[in-house]
Design a protein around this motif. Structure first.
Motif, PDB file in Angstrom:
ATOM      1  N   GLN A   6       0.833  -1.210   0.000  1.00 48.72           N
ATOM      2  CA  GLN A   6       0.000   0.000   0.000  1.00 48.72           C
ATOM      3  C   GLN A   6       0.860   1.249   0.000  1.00 48.72           C
ATOM      4  O   GLN A   6       0.575   2.226  -0.691  1.00 48.72           O
ATOM      5  N   ASP A   9       2.309   1.745  -3.463  1.00 49.57           N
ATOM      6  CA  ASP A   9       1.304   2.257  -4.380  1.00 49.57           C
ATOM      7  C   ASP A   9       1.103   3.757  -4.188  1.00 49.57           C
ATOM      8  O   ASP A   9       0.992   4.508  -5.158  1.00 49.57           O
ATOM      9  N   ARG A  10       1.055   4.200  -2.906  1.00 53.36           N
ATOM     10  CA  ARG A  10       0.884   5.638  -2.632  1.00 53.36           C
ATOM     11  C   ARG A  10       2.081   6.426  -3.154  1.00 53.36           C
ATOM     12  O   ARG A  10       1.933   7.513  -3.706  1.00 53.36           O
ATOM     13  N   THR A  11       3.278   5.869  -2.977  1.00 50.35           N
ATOM     14  CA  THR A  11       4.489   6.550  -3.460  1.00 50.35           C
ATOM     15  C   THR A  11       4.469   6.675  -4.977  1.00 50.35           C
ATOM     16  O   THR A  11       4.793   7.733  -5.546  1.00 50.35           O
ATOM     17  N   THR A  12       4.049   5.586  -5.648  1.00 48.33           N
ATOM     18  CA  THR A  12       3.984   5.604  -7.112  1.00 48.33           C
ATOM     19  C   THR A  12       2.976   6.635  -7.607  1.00 48.33           C
ATOM     20  O   THR A  12       3.254   7.408  -8.534  1.00 48.33           O
ATOM     21  N   ASN A  13       1.795   6.670  -6.975  1.00 47.93           N
ATOM     22  CA  ASN A  13       0.768   7.637  -7.377  1.00 47.93           C
ATOM     23  C   ASN A  13       1.226   9.064  -7.159  1.00 47.93           C
ATOM     24  O   ASN A  13       0.979   9.954  -7.970  1.00 47.93           O
ATOM     25  N   THR A  14       1.921   9.307  -6.028  1.00 49.96           N
ATOM     26  CA  THR A  14       2.425  10.648  -5.741  1.00 49.96           C
ATOM     27  C   THR A  14       3.470  11.060  -6.766  1.00 49.96           C
ATOM     28  O   THR A  14       3.463  12.198  -7.260  1.00 49.96           O
ATOM     29  N   SER A  15       4.354  10.134  -7.111  1.00 53.45           N
ATOM     30  CA  SER A  15       5.398  10.433  -8.098  1.00 53.45           C
ATOM     31  C   SER A  15       4.784  10.717  -9.466  1.00 53.45           C
ATOM     32  O   SER A  15       5.193  11.655 -10.164  1.00 53.45           O
ATOM     33  N   ARG A  16       3.799   9.909  -9.838  1.00 55.57           N
ATOM     34  CA  ARG A  16       3.149  10.110 -11.134  1.00 55.57           C
ATOM     35  C   ARG A  16       2.463  11.467 -11.166  1.00 55.57           C
ATOM     36  O   ARG A  16       2.554  12.203 -12.158  1.00 55.57           O
ATOM     37  N   LYS A  17       1.776  11.822 -10.091  1.00 52.26           N
ATOM     38  CA  LYS A  17       1.086  13.099 -10.027  1.00 52.26           C
ATOM     39  C   LYS A  17       2.065  14.263 -10.130  1.00 52.26           C
ATOM     40  O   LYS A  17       1.817  15.253 -10.842  1.00 52.26           O
TER      41      LYS A  17
END
Length: 209
Positions: A6, A9-17
């Motif tokens: 989890q 996933d949060r780190t990936t979403n933050t990086s993508r954003k």
């Protein structure tokens, strides 16, 4: 899922954003369009003769006519027209037709139409194409679904090439428009040209003054 997953996933979403926001914040100018040398554009001594030649080359047939009466006479001599059961005519002065588009809401209802008689805005000499704007059609499917298609267009509005064609169109209103050149065709099957494979089987073009 597991806490570690989890967190990843949060780190990936933050990086993508973060990356997408940076991309959106950058303003990249459009490259300039190339300069067109008008002297090098294709032009013809007799653009009408070239249009007739190119339309025949792609499987269409043209008729130089002077009146709607001549169009009616030529259509009447064509066996597929004389035996047609369903005709959509967008030019009542040429033919009354017997399928009324104004009472049809579902394009599928045109599935059994034999002929459509439509109008074009201008012909293009270099490729035998005709510009048909969407506002002249009750439904775009009328250009593609009939067995046979007839287009009436003014030969006096002919242009030499596609550069002139797009200049004539300018910035069109939102919606549909298409260049029609010959009947539908494919050469995918055994590399053999087949006309009328996925659209009209024959195109008749009537060139009015």
């Amino acid at each position: 899922g597991p806490p570690q997953r989890q967190m990843n996933d949060r780190t990936t979403n933050t990086s993508r954003k973060t990356i997408l926001e940076r991309l959106r914040s950058r303003r990249i100018g459009d490259p300039p369009l190339p300069e067109i040398d008008a002297q090098r554009l294709t032009r013809f001594d007799d653009p009408l003769a070239k249009f007739v030649e190119m339309l025949q080359f792609v499987g269409g047939q043209s008729h130089l006519v002077e009146s709607e009466g001549e169009i009616r006479a030529i259509l009447g001599e064509l066996q597929p027209f004389s035996t047609a059961e369903q005709i959509v005519s967008l030019l009542p002065e040429v033919h009354a037709g017997n399928v009324d588009p104004s009472v049809i809401d579902d394009p599928h209802a045109y599935g059994s139409v034999d002929w459509v008689i439509a109008t074009g805005e201008f012909p293009v000499a270099e490729n035998g194409a005709i510009w048909v704007p969407g506002h002249s059609l009750p439904d775009r499917v009328l250009l593609f679904i009939p067995q046979y298609l007839a287009i009436v267009v003014s030969r006096g509005r002919i242009v030499h090439n596609m550069h002139e064609a797009y200049a004539r169109i300018g910035r069109p209103p939102k919606g549909f428009g298409v260049f029609v050149s010959g009947p539908s065709k494919t050469a995918d099957i055994e590399q053999s040209l087949v006309l009328g494979a996925h659209g009209c089987r024959a195109l008749q073009v009537f060139l009015m003054p």
